[in-house]
Design an enzyme around this catalytic site. Structure first.
Site, short mmCIF file in Angstrom:
data_model
loop_
_atom_site.label_atom_id
_atom_site.label_comp_id
_atom_site.label_asym_id
_atom_site.label_seq_id
_atom_site.Cartn_x
_atom_site.Cartn_y
_atom_site.Cartn_z
N ASP A 104 -26.16 -2.37 9.11
CA ASP A 104 -25.43 -1.23 9.70
C ASP A 104 -24.83 -0.41 8.57
O ASP A 104 -24.74 -0.88 7.44
CB ASP A 104 -24.27 -1.75 10.57
CG ASP A 104 -24.77 -2.30 11.89
OD1 ASP A 104 -25.85 -1.90 12.31
OD2 ASP A 104 -24.06 -3.13 12.49
N ASP A 163 -22.55 -5.58 14.81
CA ASP A 163 -21.16 -5.79 15.23
C ASP A 163 -20.94 -5.52 16.71
O ASP A 163 -19.96 -5.98 17.28
CB ASP A 163 -20.19 -4.95 14.38
CG ASP A 163 -20.56 -3.48 14.38
OD1 ASP A 163 -21.40 -3.06 15.22
OD2 ASP A 163 -20.03 -2.72 13.56
N ASP A 180 -25.95 -5.23 19.95
CA ASP A 180 -26.72 -5.76 18.80
C ASP A 180 -27.17 -7.20 19.04
O ASP A 180 -27.96 -7.74 18.26
CB ASP A 180 -25.86 -5.73 17.52
CG ASP A 180 -25.65 -4.32 17.00
OD1 ASP A 180 -26.57 -3.49 17.18
OD2 ASP A 180 -24.59 -4.03 16.45
#
Length: 1029
Positions: free
Chosen positions: A453, A761, A765
């Site tokens: 990310d 997070d 996901d």
């Protein structure tokens, strides 16, 4: 019977059945007296009518019954004054009956009974600790009784179940029996006894290691279960540990949160809860005040946000009772352990075959008269040989064969894996990585691609508004006074009402306000309060919310439909990714408050402004507004329709939020690239922001051709499966991606043979984290759903910690390989020496005790020395191992065969020519062979430290444990040779003979140095053999 009376009787029954611990007879009598009085009064209260007042007798001719409460409080604890007990609270949520809740006056009634406020929560300041303690005493703490941890004895029993140990036990029993039969009990127990001692040491070490590892897992689970929860106490939002929550607390829930206790829905929007952990049903349950306000501990928030009132905690919840009966086992076998078990099994089979061959050869030699005793007379002379002599000879031969089996089994391999995994887990925790699955430790060492990310991982997640555009003009910080007041009012309204964050006056010195919420929300709120002088409390009071569209990673925007109390008008506000909100607008306000049409030319100008901000690494957020007519709030059939209008909006303004890159992230990315690991950035930001951040972090080179390297999620999604597989390896950055795009990328990379690590997070996901070979969740920003789906939790959300995990993963794999090389050298040499000597001379040079000593010293101490080597930067200069590479590489074969051949050559020379070369007796010669063999392993332990580097001493001063173990090994060997003559079957050696042994063993170092100059093919050695077959 009236409902109130029935309720009272139920409470009386509860009181009668209340637990009565050991009390004296006099107290029991008082208890009975109290019960008699209470019961009679409770029943009488329902039959007695209130007498009418004489002055009002004419006005009210018929008497009215005294109103009684719908429930009776029986105060079993004189120290509290709550108007509701735990049983009633548990039943309200458990039974999911709205009627039951209404009997207590709804959510507000329950809150009042619990002496809390649905908006301000309980008293929660430092001065109000007494209130929290009182609630904990009355209603319990938010913890559950864990089943007792497995004791040390359990691991001892488990160690005994190992096949290797069982074989060794059988060998020990046979050796003990044969030894006593041949030499008598005084000296015959040495061989068998030594095997039993060896088994005892291996079992003890294994049990201690597993026991400590289990304790470590208990500590880790305690850390991972300690979730930070957003609560409202004394009107202020604050973070507290899940274990600190008490009945009466008001909890703020958002997407991805775990519901921390049983409770009731106070207020919120679009709240959906995943109750699969409780009911097994995969459908999400919609939570609302009217139909279903019941929330259960352990469930997960799938969508929306809300406030809840805690009614039950800990063991009073179904989740607490369920968790108290579940014990966390760590019986999982990692892939490396499975491969090592196969290797151990294969080596054991080779050992059995060699032992059987030696047994046959020795028996044939004995029965054909080819063996002689110490006086030179044939041992077997047909029928003239006594039966006892034949039995003793056969027992001795079988004992030699058993010894070979014992030596062949590398019982140290499983121990080495356990040690290195336990050691690395402990060290990784100190390096901000909490391992949830053991297999992830070693798998990470094979990772070829990391999908990361952007926000919070590559960047600091400390956001601040740095640019503001109203219309087509930028607004400087000092120029807000020149902006039309009603435009500022609309922006403030959009910020205050369309947020999941909150603002409070600060008690702390140095700051006037406290902001809570996500980093983006905090940045916008901070800007609106400090720069635009927004008064959030006044704004929220001036409007009532009709409907909320919550933000999620697919829509990338959030909206609110509200009614102003001043003029009763209905307005819609939207906030979100600038290009998404811009598409919904047809007009815009300039700074003067003039409304202008958003034609194609102006739309292009706005797009350029957005791209300009994005190119400066800014996250661009747009605000838009529209007034909604009353007729738009109903559908064609006249039914109320709560939906936030999505078209014909007027753009209010754009803000650019800066999220700086983390310090050291560029070096971390570079380290991964040097290690042959590809870094792919997957972000929800627009393509220009993504490109700018990727360049800043080193994922993209400054002048790199981004065609095919930078892509949007939608484009990737729309490719055919074949196109995705073809292009996936070239992609470096995926912008405007959804969690589904991340999952698609992981699947494609795995199909291409990559070992994929993924950071995540958010709740969405979870599928990608589960699909990846290693799922890495974020400890600070990560939701509970993401953490539970991951293998490792990065506690500080930092990409540099991901690199640390990669280094540790490689270290684990490398340490195991070092030990295998070292262990196999010992096994190959010992097997070959004993086999050749037995076949040619009919005598085994190394006794069972000596071989077990070598095996034990090398297995246990060697495992400890090599398995606890720390990671070095050299590990990051090698390509990743990948999925298909064999455990024993060509480099390892080269090193171990060279050392084994040298040891075989030198020891066989000593076996056959040692007595004549050094002029010593047979006993001293056997001791020279044994001593040289052990010292060869000590010197070879240094060689095993570096499999490819010629300088094996580099960094040795930092490996204090390694040096300590080498020292212990040498001391124990001196004791064995010089002081345990009878037990080890050795003779004392003089200084010269010790020098000879050390000199011969030290040759291992130059041999190791020279051998490493020999190049080896990349193709695995065993694949050549399979081709020839």
């Amino acid at each position: 019977m009236s409902m109130p009376l029935l309720t009272n009787l139920q409470h009386i029954e509860t009181l009668l059945n209340a637990p009565n611990p050991t009390v004296s007879a006099s107290i029991k009598r008082w208890h009975s007296a109290f019960m008699a009085i209470y019961c009679s009064r409770a029943i009488m209260s329902h039959s007695t009518l209130k007498k009418p007042n004489k002055t009002k007798a004419k006005a009210s001719p018929s008497p009215t019954p005294t109103p009684t409460p719908s429930f009776t409080v029986v105060d079993l604890n004189p120290h509290h004054s709550f108007d509701i007990d735990q049983t009633a609270l548990t039943d309200i949520v458990k039974e999911k009956e709205l009627e039951n809740l209404d009997r207590f006056g709804g959510v507000e009634g329950v809150a009042k009974a619990l002496q809390t406020h649905v908006e301000y929560g309980i008293k929660g300041g430092d001065d109000d600790a007494e209130d929290i303690t009182r609630r904990r005493q009355v209603f319990g703490s938010n913890t559950y009784h864990k089943p007792p941890s497995k004791g040390f004895f359990h691991f001892v029993v488990e160690a005994f179940k190992d096949v290797t140990i069982l074989i060794l036990m059988v060998c020990a029993a046979l050796s003990l029996g044969f030894g006593i039969k041949e030499h008598g009990i005084k000296e015959g127990w040495y061989d068998g006894g030594s095997i039993f001692v060896a088994v005892f040491i291996v079992i003890s070490l294994s049990a201690v290691s597993n026991f400590r590892q289990n304790r470590q897992f208990d500590k880790l689970s305690q850390v991972s279960n300690d979730i930070q929860i957003d609560v409202v106490r004394s009107g202020r939002r604050q973070n507290v540990s899940i274990f600190e929550i008490v009945v009466g607390d008001v909890i703020c829930l958002k997407i991805g949160d775990q519901v921390p206790a049983d409770g009731l829905f106070i207020e919120g929007h679009s709240l959906k809860v995943d109750e699969a952990s409780m009911t097994g049903e995969s459908d999400h349950v919609e939570i609302s005040r009217q139909n279903h306000p019941f929330l259960f501990s352990g469930t997960k928030v799938a969508d929306g946000y809300a406030k809840m009132l805690v009614t039950s905690v800990g063991m009073n919840t179904t989740w607490g009772q369920m968790m108290s009966s579940i014990s966390q086992d760590i019986d999982e076998e990692t892939p490396l352990q499975e491969r090592l078990n196969k290797l151990t099994s294969s080596i054991g089979k080779v050992g059995l075959a060699v032992a059987f061959l030696v047994l046959v050869v020795l028996l044939v030699r004995y029965f054909t008269g080819n063996t002689k005793d110490e006086t030179g007379i044939k041992e077997f002379n047909g029928s003239r040989t006594k039966f006892d002599d034949i039995m003793n000879a056969v027992v001795g031969i079988v004992a030699d064969a058993v010894t070979i089996v014992v030596v062949a089994i590398p019982e140290g391999l499983p121990l080495a894996v356990t040690l290195t995994l336990a050691y690395s887990m402990k060290k990784m925790m100190a390096d901000q990585a909490m391992v949830r699955k053991l297999s992830a430790c070693e798998t990470m060492g094979s990772a070829t691609t990391i999908c990361t990310d952007k926000t919070g991982t590559l960047t600091l997640n400390e956001m601040k508004v740095t640019k503001v555009w109203l219309g087509l003009e930028p607004v400087l910080e000092s120029a807000y006074t020149k902006v039309a007041p009603f435009v500022l009012q609309l922006i403030q309204e959009g910020v205050a009402l369309n947020t999941t964050g909150s603002v409070h006056k600060s008690n702390k010195s140095g700051s006037e306000f406290e902001f809570s919420g996500s980093p983006t929300e905090k940045a916008i709120l901070s800007w609106a309060v400090l720069e635009l002088n927004m008064e959030m409390e006044n704004l929220t009071r001036s409007c009532s919310i009709i409907h909320v569209e919550t933000f999620n990673s697919k829509k990338k925007r959030s909206g609110v439909l509200l009614r102003r109390k001043v003029d009763n008008t209905v307005n819609a506000h939207w906030k979100g990714a600038a290009e998404m909100v811009l598409k919904m607008c047809s007009r815009y306000y300039d700074a003067s408050g003039i409304v202008k049409d958003l034609d194609n030319d102006r739309m292009l100008k706005f797009e350029h402004i957005i791209q300009g901000m994005a190119s400066s690494s800014l996250r661009c957020i747009a605000f838009a507004h529209v007034e909604v007519a009353e007729e738009e709030l109903v559908d064609e059939e006249g039914n109320a329709m709560a939906k936030v209008k999505e078209n014909g909006l007027t753009l209010l303004g754009l803000v650019g939020i800066k999220d700086p890159c983390r310090q050291g992230v560029k070096n971390a990315v570079e380290a991964c690239q040097n290690a042959g690991v590809n870094i792919k950035m997957i972000t929800g930001d627009n393509v220009f922001t993504a490109k700018a951040i990727a360049t800043e972090c080193g994922i993209l080179r400054p002048n790199q051709d981004t065609d095919g390297a930078v892509i949007e999620g939608e484009e990737f999604r729309n490719y055919t499966h074949e196109e995705r597989l073809e292009k996936v390896e070239k992609i470096c950055v995926m912008a405007r991606s959804s969690p589904f795009d991340k999952l698609l990328m992981v699947q494609c990379l795995k199909q291409k043979g990559h070992v994929v690590a993924v950071t995540g997070d958010g709740t969405n996901d979870a599928p990608a984290l589960k699909e990846a070979d290693i799922g890495l969740s974020m400890g600070i920003q990560g939701t509970e759903v993401a953490k539970e789906s991951s293998d490792i939790v990065i506690l500080d959300d930092n990409f540099a910690s991901v690199v640390t995990v990669l280094r540790w993963g490689r270290c684990v794999y490398n340490n195991i390989q070092k030990f295998i090389q070292f262990q196999l050298t010992v096994n190959v040499a010992a097997l070959a020496i004993n086999f050749v000597a037995a076949v040619s001379a009919g005598k085994v040079p190394l006794t069972a005790v000596q071989l077990l000593w070598v095996n034990l010293i090398m297995d246990t101490l060697g495992a400890l020395a090599l398995a606890t080597e720390k990671p070095t930067m050299e590990l990051m200069h090698k390509p990743p191992v990948g999925r298909t590479k064999p455990l024993i590489t060509n480099v390892m074969w080269r090193n171990l065969l060279a050392q084994a051949l040298y040891q075989i050559a030198i020891l066989l020379t000593l076996q056959f020519k040692g007595e004549s070369i050094f002029g010593v007796t047979s006993g001293v010669n056997d001791t020279l062979i044994f001593n040289t063999f052990v010292l060869c392993q000590v010197f070879n332990e240094f060689n095993a430290r570096k499999m490819e580097k010629r300088n094996v001493f580099k960094g040795i001063h930092r490996s204090k444990l390694f040096l300590g173990i080498i020292g212990i090994t040498i001391i124990l060997q001196v004791v064995m040779v010089e002081f345990l003559k009878k037990f080890a079957d050795t003779e004392r050696l003089n200084w010269g003979q010790w020098g000879i042994c050390i000199g011969l063993a030290a040759v291992s170092w130059p041999i190791g140095w020279v051998v490493k100059l020999i190049p080896v093919p990349d193709k695995p050695f065993l694949s050549f053999l399979s081709k020839k077959k």
